[in-house]
Design a protein around this motif. Structure first.
Motif, short mmCIF file in Angstrom:
data_model
loop_
_atom_site.label_atom_id
_atom_site.label_comp_id
_atom_site.label_asym_id
_atom_site.label_seq_id
_atom_site.Cartn_x
_atom_site.Cartn_y
_atom_site.Cartn_z
N THR A 179 -0.29 13.41 4.52
CA THR A 179 -0.97 12.64 5.54
C THR A 179 -1.15 11.29 5.11
O THR A 179 -0.74 10.56 6.05
CB THR A 179 -2.41 13.60 5.70
N ASP A 180 -1.51 10.91 4.00
CA ASP A 180 -1.87 9.54 3.71
C ASP A 180 -0.24 8.81 3.77
O ASP A 180 -0.38 7.81 4.16
CB ASP A 180 -2.34 9.47 2.21
N TYR A 181 0.62 9.51 3.39
CA TYR A 181 1.94 8.80 3.06
C TYR A 181 2.39 8.53 4.68
O TYR A 181 3.02 7.58 5.03
CB TYR A 181 2.80 9.53 2.36
N ALA A 214 0.60 8.32 7.28
CA ALA A 214 -0.37 7.20 7.98
C ALA A 214 0.01 5.78 7.44
O ALA A 214 0.21 4.72 8.36
CB ALA A 214 -1.62 7.48 7.37
N ALA A 215 0.42 5.67 6.26
CA ALA A 215 0.90 4.53 5.44
C ALA A 215 2.29 3.96 6.06
O ALA A 215 2.48 2.71 6.45
CB ALA A 215 1.04 4.54 4.02
N LYS A 229 -2.57 16.34 1.58
CA LYS A 229 -3.15 15.02 2.07
C LYS A 229 -2.27 14.13 1.64
O LYS A 229 -2.11 12.94 2.19
CB LYS A 229 -4.59 14.83 0.80
N ALA A 230 -1.46 14.09 0.50
CA ALA A 230 -0.38 13.07 0.25
C ALA A 230 0.44 12.73 1.34
O ALA A 230 0.95 11.79 1.70
CB ALA A 230 0.27 13.46 -1.01
N SER A 265 0.94 -1.17 -0.07
CA SER A 265 0.00 -0.12 0.10
C SER A 265 0.87 1.13 -0.10
O SER A 265 0.64 2.30 -0.71
CB SER A 265 -1.00 -0.04 0.93
N GLN A 266 2.07 1.47 0.84
CA GLN A 266 2.77 2.37 0.84
C GLN A 266 3.46 2.34 -0.44
O GLN A 266 3.76 3.71 -1.05
CB GLN A 266 3.83 2.11 2.02
N LEU A 290 1.04 3.88 -2.90
CA LEU A 290 0.87 5.18 -2.56
C LEU A 290 1.88 6.38 -3.19
O LEU A 290 1.81 7.41 -3.52
CB LEU A 290 0.52 5.64 -1.18
#
Length: 719
Positions: free
Chosen positions: A574-576, A578-579, A571-572, A233-234, A237
């Motif tokens: 934050t998502d990264y 989190a990943a 957002k990228a 997933s990471q 992403l």
């Protein structure tokens, strides 16, 4: 509301309160109580009265206690709203801990969540969390019943350890019960894996110890699966981030392997800076526009443009042509305003057909006249023509309008000057008329008499106004221009009996009329010239406002784009982040003494891990390359090759199952074990089998074992 078997409810109580599967004796005792009519609250009260419960939870606050129950069920803290709900029950509604546990467990097992969602009692997020909780507790209860029934008396804790929280954790049956449900989640496959491990352990001579090892493998397999999912997933992403931000100017990220916290932070910083600068530009442009409108409103400019049209229309066509001739003969054509069509300028393309230094000089003269930068010697005709942009032509039009008005003014003043030169000034003309009138006193029939003071009298009523004007002029009480106006106005009214006076003055009236017309023309031309100049100033102001409006539009677009970029990269980031955490958590779950390496068909040579350290190799069949071969060193009982529960061991590669992923173990010609792993399910009908062959150096096929998705090795039989 779903019906749940009594033994499952008891098993769920064990999971929620003690974090373990029930022992056989406890499961049977409490199930019999429920079968006999006891409530789940009464059963929960028995749990709460146990010494281990008091020692474990006695010192906790309400919120700590509620969170621990959530932790036992879910393996994580509860949602804030749910925790607060139960804390309020305990603190404000007189609930006992037994009541809380009973309602929590019964609700988690039996409540109709779909109906709650449909009725609006739950939000989607609350529904999702409740489904996870219900599935997790249901799965743990199911595995708990299986554990107690399968292990029977071997699941029972000893009486000596069951009375103390400090001692019970060292009880072998307790540890096996805790291990039985430790890896069980909301995913039913985790429950199936745990029950399979329980069944396998029950076949051994020491099922309790065997279960701990088997479930350890199963648990590691689940952790590895989570780790692989998290890292994939990471990686996905990271690739997505590169794709998403490729249009952002100055992006520090150009490839997926460059995605990291520092690069993402740099991207956020640069986007934020661009956004702030664009906002400053927008504010500056808005202020400039506001300042311009204080000086002259848009409505006034529109009115000025209409006035300019009217002013140009009043100037004679001949004057326009005359003033326009220098422009027409040069680089620009000018079309005068006419009717509803405004004056305009356009490039004279014929002028540039054979370009020369002389013509370049003419273009530079024009550019300089309207305040534009001139061109260097040798500039091509194309570049010279391009220099006459729409903004330059607008200035040329404005300049031509002023030039026409000024030219009209000059011509009018010149005509007036020529008349003065030919006929004298107003005073000389007035003196001539006065002398002519005075000379008529010697003629009979004119009814004029000269008085001693030089004034005249007349008995002719119609001539009186003219004579009064004459007398005033002689006395110096009116100007020559005023006297001329009096003669011009009244000469037609003189009676025919004063025919000589009438005739004399009539011959002079044409001179007066010419002079008046020239004066009027000069005044109008001057007014037109002034109005045209004023209009050009106002048009220039409008052009400035147009430029400011354009600047505002540009800045607004930049602000919008910069804000979108900022939102995207934030957002990228934050998502990264989190990943990264998911990956780190999944890796941490494997333990600090474990290393993980992914293997696929692209690997070659010999692969070895760290000596005396647990090395886990994860086989990945998703790579585009489907065939390969390499050698792998596995330390006995320490290192593992994880294939996953989707693989089954086949006996003969030439007779494989077409619909299942299989692996095959056999010795090569040198007696060394080779593991052939399918990357695509195939059977004996496959034209080209897709297999990765791994040679396990130092081991024969008899040393290779497979359980819970793992391949391990034992010491060679000859050792």
């Amino acid at each position: 509301m779903a019906t749940v078997a009594n033994n499952a409810q008891v098993s769920a109580l064990y999971a929620a309160v003690f974090g373990r599967a029930p022992d056989k004796a406890g499961l049977d005792f409490w199930t019999a109580q429920l079968d006999g009519g006891a409530t789940l609250a009464t059963t929960a009260a028995g749990f709460v009265g146990h010494p281990v419960f008091t020692q474990t939870y006695g010192s906790l606050t309400n919120i700590q206690f509620v969170n621990q129950v959530y932790q036992n069920v879910l393996g994580s803290s509860g949602d804030a709203k749910g925790v607060q709900f139960w804390v309020n029950k305990l603190a404000n509604e007189g609930y006992s801990k037994a009541q809380f546990i009973a309602e929590f467990v019964q609700g988690a097992l039996t409540i109709d969540l779909a109906a709650q969602l449909a009725a609006g009692a739950l939000t989607q997020a609350e529904y999702d969390a409740a489904v996870t909780r219900q599935n997790t507790l249901t799965n743990k209860a199911d595995v708990g019943v299986s554990f107690a029934n399968t292990f029977a008396a071997k699941s029972n804790l000893s009486a000596s350890t069951d009375a103390s929280s400090a001692n019970v954790v060292n009880d072998a049956a307790y540890k096996a019960g805790a291990a039985a449900i430790a890896s069980v989640t909301a995913d039913k496959s985790t429950a199936d894996a745990a029950k399979a491990a329980i069944a396998d352990a029950a076949k051994t001579t020491d099922p309790v110890s065997s279960l701990s090892g088997s479930l350890a493998n199963a648990g590691t397999g689940l952790k590895l699966a989570a780790f692989q999912a998290a890292t994939k997933s990471q990686a996905d992403l990271a690739t997505s981030i590169v794709t998403s931000v490729k249009d952002i100017a100055g992006s520090p990220i150009t490839a997926a392997n460059q995605v990291n916290d520092a690069n993402l932070q740099s991207l956020v910083n640069s986007s934020n800076s661009a956004y702030q600068q664009s906002q400053i530009n927008l504010n500056t442009a808005n202020k400039a526009l506001a300042d311009a409108r204080v000086t002259k409103s848009d409505a006034d400019v529109a009115k000025a443009a209409a006035t300019a049209q009217a002013n140009v229309d009043t100037i004679g066509k001949a004057l326009i042509d005359a003033s326009n001739a220098p422009v027409q003969n040069a680089a620009v054509k000018f079309t005068a305003a006419a009717g509803n069509n405004a004056a305009k300028s356009e490039v004279n393309t014929d002028f540039f057909s054979s370009f020369s230094a002389t013509k370049l000089a003419a273009v530079n003269s024009l550019l300089a006249a309207v305040g534009e930068k001139t061109l260097a010697d040798g500039t091509s005709s194309t570049d010279a023509q391009a220099a006459l942009s729409s903004s330059v032509l607008t200035k040329v039009t404005a300049a031509a309008v002023v030039a026409q008005a000024q030219n009209a003014n000059v011509i009018a003043q010149k005509n007036l000057a020529n008349d003065v030169a030919a006929n004298g000034t107003d005073k000389s003309l007035a003196d001539k008329i006065a002398a002519d009138i005075k000379s008529l006193t010697t003629e009979t029939g004119n009814k004029l008499q000269l008085k001693a003071d030089g004034t005249l009298v007349t008995n002719n009523t119609e001539a009186q106004n003219v004579i009064d004007g004459y007398n005033a002029y002689v006395k110096g009480t009116v100007t020559a221009t005023k006297f001329l106006d009096t003669v011009d106005t009244n000469v037609a009214a003189i009676d025919s009996s004063n025919s000589s006076l009438k005739a004399q003055l009539a011959s002079l009236k044409s001179l007066i009329d010419t002079r008046d017309g020239l004066n009027d023309t000069a005044a109008t031309a001057q007014s037109n010239s002034d109005a045209a100049a004023k209009t050009v100033v106002e048009i220039a102001a409008q052009q400035q406002r147009d430029a400011q409006v354009k600047a505002i539009t540009t800045s607004t677009d930049a602000v919008t784009k910069a804000k979108a970029q900022l939102d995207l990269v934030t957002k990228a980031q934050t998502d990264y982040t989190a990943a990264e955490k998911v990956t780190a958590d999944a890796k941490a779950a494997l333990g600090t003494d474990v290393t993980v390496d992914t293997l696929d068909a692209t690997d070659t040579g010999t692969i070895s891990g760290q000596a005396a350290k647990s090395d886990i190799y994860v086989f990945d069949a998703s790579n585009a390359t489907k065939t390969g071969a390499f050698t792998l060193t596995l330390e006995n009982s320490i290192d593992k090759l994880f294939l996953g529960n989707s693989y089954v061991q086949g006996a003969d590669i030439t007779k494989g199952n077409n619909s299942a992923l299989e692996f095959f173990v056999k010795d090569n010609a040198q007696g060394v074990a080779q593991v052939s792993i399918e990357t695509t399910a195939f059977g004996s009908s496959a034209a080209t089998p897709e297999v990765v062959t791994i040679t396990l150096t130092g081991h024969s096929a008899a040393d290779v074992h497979f359980a819970s998705g793992f391949i391990t090795t034992s010491a060679p039989a000859t050792a």
